[in-house]
Design an enzyme around this catalytic site. Structure first.
Site, PDB file in Angstrom:
ATOM      1  N   GLN A  23     -10.783   2.474   2.738  1.00  0.00           N
ATOM      2  CA  GLN A  23      -9.408   2.318   3.589  1.00  0.00           C
ATOM      3  C   GLN A  23      -9.804   3.145   4.970  1.00  0.00           C
ATOM      4  O   GLN A  23      -9.430   4.636   4.782  1.00  0.00           O
ATOM      5  CB  GLN A  23      -8.228   2.575   3.127  1.00  0.00           C
ATOM      6  CG  GLN A  23      -6.973   2.273   3.984  1.00  0.00           C
ATOM      7  CD  GLN A  23      -5.638   2.414   3.173  1.00  0.00           C
ATOM      8  OE1 GLN A  23      -4.741   3.022   3.434  1.00  0.00           O
ATOM      9  NE2 GLN A  23      -5.470   1.609   2.169  1.00  0.00           N
ATOM     10  N   ASN A  65       4.377  -9.817  12.309  1.00  0.00           N
ATOM     11  CA  ASN A  65       3.125  -9.237  11.809  1.00  0.00           C
ATOM     12  C   ASN A  65       2.402 -10.318  10.991  1.00  0.00           C
ATOM     13  O   ASN A  65       1.110 -10.671  11.230  1.00  0.00           O
ATOM     14  CB  ASN A  65       3.092  -7.938  11.269  1.00  0.00           C
ATOM     15  CG  ASN A  65       3.127  -6.956  12.118  1.00  0.00           C
ATOM     16  OD1 ASN A  65       3.078  -7.064  13.368  1.00  0.00           O
ATOM     17  ND2 ASN A  65       3.841  -5.777  11.480  1.00  0.00           N
ATOM     18  N   ASP A  69       0.920  -1.311  -0.126  1.00  0.00           N
ATOM     19  CA  ASP A  69      -0.043  -0.082   0.060  1.00  0.00           C
ATOM     20  C   ASP A  69       0.927   1.322  -0.063  1.00  0.00           C
ATOM     21  O   ASP A  69       1.653   1.429   0.867  1.00  0.00           O
ATOM     22  CB  ASP A  69      -0.915   0.050   1.181  1.00  0.00           C
ATOM     23  CG  ASP A  69      -1.897   1.281   1.234  1.00  0.00           C
ATOM     24  OD1 ASP A  69      -2.650   1.357   0.399  1.00  0.00           O
ATOM     25  OD2 ASP A  69      -1.527   1.936   2.003  1.00  0.00           O
ATOM     26  N   ALA A  94      -2.504   0.896  16.115  1.00  0.00           N
ATOM     27  CA  ALA A  94      -2.542   2.413  16.694  1.00  0.00           C
ATOM     28  C   ALA A  94      -1.150   3.083  16.603  1.00  0.00           C
ATOM     29  O   ALA A  94      -0.830   3.624  17.771  1.00  0.00           O
ATOM     30  CB  ALA A  94      -3.158   2.277  18.041  1.00  0.00           C
ATOM     31  N   TYR A 141       2.920  10.224   0.522  1.00  0.00           N
ATOM     32  CA  TYR A 141       3.733   9.333   1.478  1.00  0.00           C
ATOM     33  C   TYR A 141       5.258  10.076   1.054  1.00  0.00           C
ATOM     34  O   TYR A 141       5.516   9.663  -0.006  1.00  0.00           O
ATOM     35  CB  TYR A 141       3.586   8.025   1.513  1.00  0.00           C
ATOM     36  CG  TYR A 141       2.252   7.527   1.894  1.00  0.00           C
ATOM     37  CD1 TYR A 141       1.379   8.441   2.756  1.00  0.00           C
ATOM     38  CD2 TYR A 141       2.082   6.090   1.658  1.00  0.00           C
ATOM     39  CE1 TYR A 141       0.153   7.848   3.011  1.00  0.00           C
ATOM     40  CE2 TYR A 141       0.733   5.727   2.249  1.00  0.00           C
ATOM     41  CZ  TYR A 141       0.032   6.625   2.959  1.00  0.00           C
ATOM     42  OH  TYR A 141      -1.251   5.884   3.375  1.00  0.00           O
TER      43      TYR A 141
END
Length: 316
Positions: free
Chosen positions: A179, A291, A49, A211, A54
């Site tokens: 999203q 992850n 993504d 978070a 960015y």
């Protein structure tokens, strides 16, 4: 790795994705980015993504170069980008106007070094551009072959309904994916947005499922010196004593289950059938390898009940 469809579409994405926000092209150097992408792809992650905003395009450029350097097959990847935020001081170099969308997608394709984007997001709702203009511009990009599926990011249920209505009226390609931010400490999408997405077969690709690091447990004993929490207001209202206390209890529960805190938090988001994938960040390959272990984890009803008790009550 396990894979899920994006809503009613045929395309499938890995349950855990790798995102470029706040990391690639900025805090993370090219060599580490390469190592993270390689670890992700080797672990079965197919969704990378990104967004033009960015690092002002640098994230796209670096990820595109890494993909080429690693010799990855384009058809094995699901690549995304987004448009909305200003990319220069130009009065039209922002928003969701037809002009900006057409120019932005070309910029993203050039930086990523690809002919098409699998997913292209309207990065926020643009109150200055009619929804009809946005939907028809995105429909044209699909017909041009530059975008396979388009979607939205941080749109309300009412805004999604409006876009779906326009798409039906013009027989245009509708938004296929939303999203939003969603995690154990931010559940604002549950009452309206997730049901709206389910009703219209819109997939959901979640950002900030940890978070911004709080749900990894690294703040359980205070903010580490180099963490975002120690560098300002990155965690905004999340980093409170009550939330840290919740995460401490959740960390203990995760340990009892043989999981790391981050894996529990990701599996909790993935418990919902509306969710297509969780987008995770990484500053080193170890984060990626940790992850990805959340993929396929099924939390039992009694564990989910215990999590609800912890989230509803801030321990003393």
């Amino acid at each position: 790795m396990e894979y899920r469809r994006i809503g009613g579409a045929g395309i499938k994405v890995s349950e855990v994705a790798l995102g470029a926000w706040l990391t690639f092209g900025a805090d993370v150097d090219e060599g580490t980015t390469r190592a993270c992408v390689k670890a992700a792809v080797d672990s079965g992650i197919n969704f990378l993504d990104n967004a033009d905003a960015y690092a002002r395009g640098e994230a796209e450029r670096v990820v595109g170069k890494v993909i080429r350097d690693l010799g990855l097959r384009r058809q094995d990847l699901v690549l995304s980008s987004k448009a909305f935020w200003p990319m220069s001081d130009g009065v039209n170099d922002r928003g969701l106007s037809r002009k900006h969308l057409f120019e932005s997608v070309d910029g993203s394709l050039r930086r990523l070094g690809t002919d098409y984007l699998d997913l292209y997001f309207c990065h926020r709702y643009d109150r200055e551009t009619p929804v009809e203009e946005v939907v028809r511009a995105m429909d044209d990009l699909v017909h041009q072959g530059k975008v396979l599926y388009w979607g939205t990011s941080v749109w309300s249920a009412a805004q999604l309904e409006a876009a779906m209505g326009v798409a039906r009226a013009f027989n245009a390609y509708p938004p296929q994916v939303e999203q939003p931010r969603y995690n154990m400490l931010d559940r604002h999408v549950e009452p309206e947005i997730l049901p709206t997405c389910a009703r219209h077969d819109i997939g959901v690709t979640v950002f900030s499922p940890l978070a911004q690091g709080l749900l990894t447990g690294k703040y359980n004993e205070g903010a580490p010196p180099e963490s975002r929490g120690a560098r300002g207001d990155w965690l905004k209202g999340d980093l409170t004593e009550e939330n840290v206390a919740r995460v401490r209890r959740l960390t203990s529960l995760a340990k009892d289950l043989g999981l790391e805190m981050a894996q529990l938090a990701l599996a909790w988001v993935l418990r919902r059938p509306e969710i297509s994938t969780v987008i995770t960040g990484a500053t080193n390959p170890a984060h990626v390898l940790s992850n990805v272990k959340a993929a396929g984890v099924k939390l039992t009803p009694d564990v989910l009940e215990e999590i609800e008790k912890i989230l509803e009550n801030a321990p003393a």
